[in-house]
Design an enzyme around this catalytic site. Structure first.
Site, PDB file in Angstrom:
ATOM      1  N   GLY A 148      53.691  59.850 -10.810  1.00 25.41           N
ATOM      2  CA  GLY A 148      52.166  60.322  -9.934  1.00 25.41           C
ATOM      3  C   GLY A 148      51.490  60.838 -11.080  1.00 25.41           C
ATOM      4  N   CYS A 149      50.234  60.621 -10.622  1.00 24.11           N
ATOM      5  CA  CYS A 149      49.526  61.572 -11.540  1.00 24.11           C
ATOM      6  C   CYS A 149      49.210  62.956 -11.693  1.00 24.11           C
ATOM      7  CB  CYS A 149      47.689  61.310 -10.649  1.00 24.11           C
ATOM      8  SG  CYS A 149      47.067  62.110  -9.442  1.00 24.11           S
ATOM      9  N   TYR A 150      49.326  64.003 -10.381  1.00 21.80           N
ATOM     10  CA  TYR A 150      49.627  65.069 -10.972  1.00 21.80           C
ATOM     11  C   TYR A 150      51.330  64.684 -12.022  1.00 21.80           C
ATOM     12  CZ  TYR A 150      46.108  67.701  -7.548  1.00 21.80           C
ATOM     13  OH  TYR A 150      45.737  67.783  -7.584  1.00 21.80           O
ATOM     14  N   THR A 152      52.613  63.209 -14.216  1.00 21.57           N
ATOM     15  CA  THR A 152      51.651  62.913 -15.812  1.00 21.57           C
ATOM     16  C   THR A 152      51.756  64.123 -16.269  1.00 21.57           C
ATOM     17  OG1 THR A 152      51.604  61.058 -14.881  1.00 21.57           O
ATOM     18  CG2 THR A 152      50.452  61.352 -16.919  1.00 21.57           C
ATOM     19  N   ALA A 153      50.356  64.832 -16.051  1.00 22.40           N
ATOM     20  CA  ALA A 153      49.761  66.022 -16.602  1.00 22.40           C
ATOM     21  C   ALA A 153      50.615  67.326 -16.873  1.00 22.40           C
ATOM     22  CB  ALA A 153      48.375  66.664 -15.615  1.00 22.40           C
TER      23      ALA A 153
END
Length: 346
Positions: A148-150, A152-153
Site C-alpha cells: 500500500g502507499c501509506y 511504503t512511506a
C-alpha cells in the site's frame, strides 16, 4: 520483449502503470481491461497517454488476460483472487490491491469485509527483514503483492531504526498526509474540489485505517519484536503525494550519530530510497512522478524520540512504480529498468 496485460486500466493506479510501461525498454503493453469502461477508447479515460489513445479497453476476463507473460491487477480490493487463481502458475501476476498483502487471516478480517485470500511475497524490495533482504524473495516470483502507499512511506521511514536496534517497538506514532488520488477514481462527495481545496482533514482516526496492520506487519518483520503503531492519515489538498511524519522512542543511550548511521547503512546502495543530507527535509513536490522515496531522520534528544519523515508519490513508488519494480525482479530484468528517478517540477 515480455507482454504485460493491465487489468483495471481505467483507474488512477492502472493509468500510472501504463505510463511507466510506455517508457520500459523490455516490456510491451498487451491487453487493457476494466469493468464499467469496457468498450471505451483509452483516450477518453487517460488523455495523457497519447501513444495508447486509440486502444480500446476490454472487459476484464481470464480469457482476455491469458496469453501474456505477466498481468498487473489494479482492481478494487477483493476482486483479484478469482482472476489470479484462474491464470497459469507460470504467468507473473502482480496485484496492486490489498488482497494478498497480509499474512495473518485475523488481521485481514478485522479490517476488510471479504474472506482472507492468503498471502503472496510482499513487493517491497528495500525492506530489510530478519529473514534477509525482501528483494531476494521477489526474484523469479510468479505472484507478488504490491504494498500500500501509506505502508511504503511509513515502513521505509522507520524500518532501518528497528532493524538497527535504535528504536523501541512500542510507542510508535505516525501522522501522514495524502493527496486525493489515494482514494481512487470513483466519485465521492468528500473528494470534490470544493470540499478539498484549501482544507486538510483527518480520516480513519483511532486505529481503524486498513493500512495499519500492513504497517505493523512490515515493522514487526524487522526483528525488533511485535510492533503496534498509532496511525492517523490526513487528506491534503493535492492530487498526489504522501508525507509521513513518524516518531518512535529511541533506545536507551543511543546517540544522534548512531541513529543516522542506521539509516545510512540501510539505504547506501538503494537506487530509489534517498536519505537526504542532514538538515534537508522531504517534500512531496520533490518526488512527484518519480519512483523515489526521500527520507530524513533526526533524534529529538530532549524527549528521547526519533523523528523520521518520508515523502513518496502515492501513484508511482506508492503503487505503479512498485509494481513495475517487482515485474523487473520477477522477470529477471535489472531492478531499476524503466523507472524514473527524477521528479517533475514545478
Amino acid at each position: 520483449m515480455k507482454r504485460v496485460a493491465v487489468a483495471g486500466a481505467s483507474g488512477y493506479a492502472g493509468g500510472e502503470v501504463l505510463r511507466l510501461l510506455l517508457a520500459h525498454p523490455d516490456l510491451e503493453i498487451g491487453a487493457l481491461t476494466a469493468s464499467s469502461t469496457a468498450g471505451t477508447q483509452l483516450v477518453e479515460i487517460h488523455p495523457h497517454l497519447t501513444p495508447l489513445a486509440e486502444r480500446v479497453v476490454e472487459d476484464t476476463t481470464v480469457e482476455t488476460l491469458s496469453g501474456h507473460d505477466a498481468v498487473v491487477l489494479a482492481l478494487p480490493h477483493g476482486h483479484s483472487a478469482a482472476i489470479a487463481d484462474a491464470l497459469p502458475d507460470d504467468v507473473v501476476v502482480v496485484d496492486c490491491g490489498a488482497d494478498f498483502r497480509l499474512r495473518d487471516p485475523e488481521a485481514w478480517t478485522t479490517f476488510y469485509d471479504t474472506p482472507h485470500a492468503g498471502s503472496w511475497p510482499y513487493g517491497m524490495p528495500e525492506l530489510r527483514t530478519d529473514a534477509g533482504p525482501q528483494r531476494d524473495v521477489l526474484a523469479g516470483a510468479t505472484r507478488i503483492a504490491v504494498p500500500g502507499c501509506y505502508p511504503t512511506a511509513v515502513s521505509l521511514a522507520l524500518a532501518p531504526g528497528l532493524a538497527g536496534g535504535v528504536l523501541e517497538p512500542a510507542g510508535i506514532a505516525v501522522v501522514a498526509a495524502s493527496g486525493t488520488s489515494g482514494a481512487g477514481r470513483s466519485p465521492k462527495p468528500h473528494l470534490l474540489g470544493a470540499e478539498v481545496m484549501g482544507a486538510m482533514s483527518p480520516y480513519g482516526v483511532g486505529g481503524v485505517h486498513r493500512h495499519t496492520p500492513e504497517i505493523e506487519q512490515n515493522l514487526s518483520a524487522c526483528g525488533a519484536g511485535p510492533v503496534r503503531v498509532s496511525f492517523t492519515p490526513t487528506l491534503a489538498p493535492m492530487p498526489r503525494g504522501i508525507l509521513a511524519t513518524c516518531t518512535a522512542v529511541a533506545t536507551d543511550g543511543v546517540t544522534a550519530a548512531e541513529v543516522r548511521a542506521a539509516w545510512e547503512s540501510a539505504y547506501l546502495d538503494e537506487p530509489f530510497v534517498h536519505l537526504l543530507p542532514e538538515g534537508r527535509w522531504p517534500s512531496t513536490a520533490s518526488v512527484l512522478a518519480s519512483n523515489c522515496v526521500h527520507v530524513q531522520v533526526t533524534l529529538d534528544e530532549r524527549v528521547g524520540r526519533v523523528v523520521a519523515v518520508a515523502a513518496v508519490d502515492n501513484l508511482t513508488k506508492g503503487t505503479a512504480g512498485a509494481a513495475v519494480q517487482c515485474l523487473n525482479l520477477a522477470l529477471g530484468l535489472p531492478e531499476p529498468t524503466g523507472l524514473p528517478v527524477a521528479g517533475v517540477a514545478p
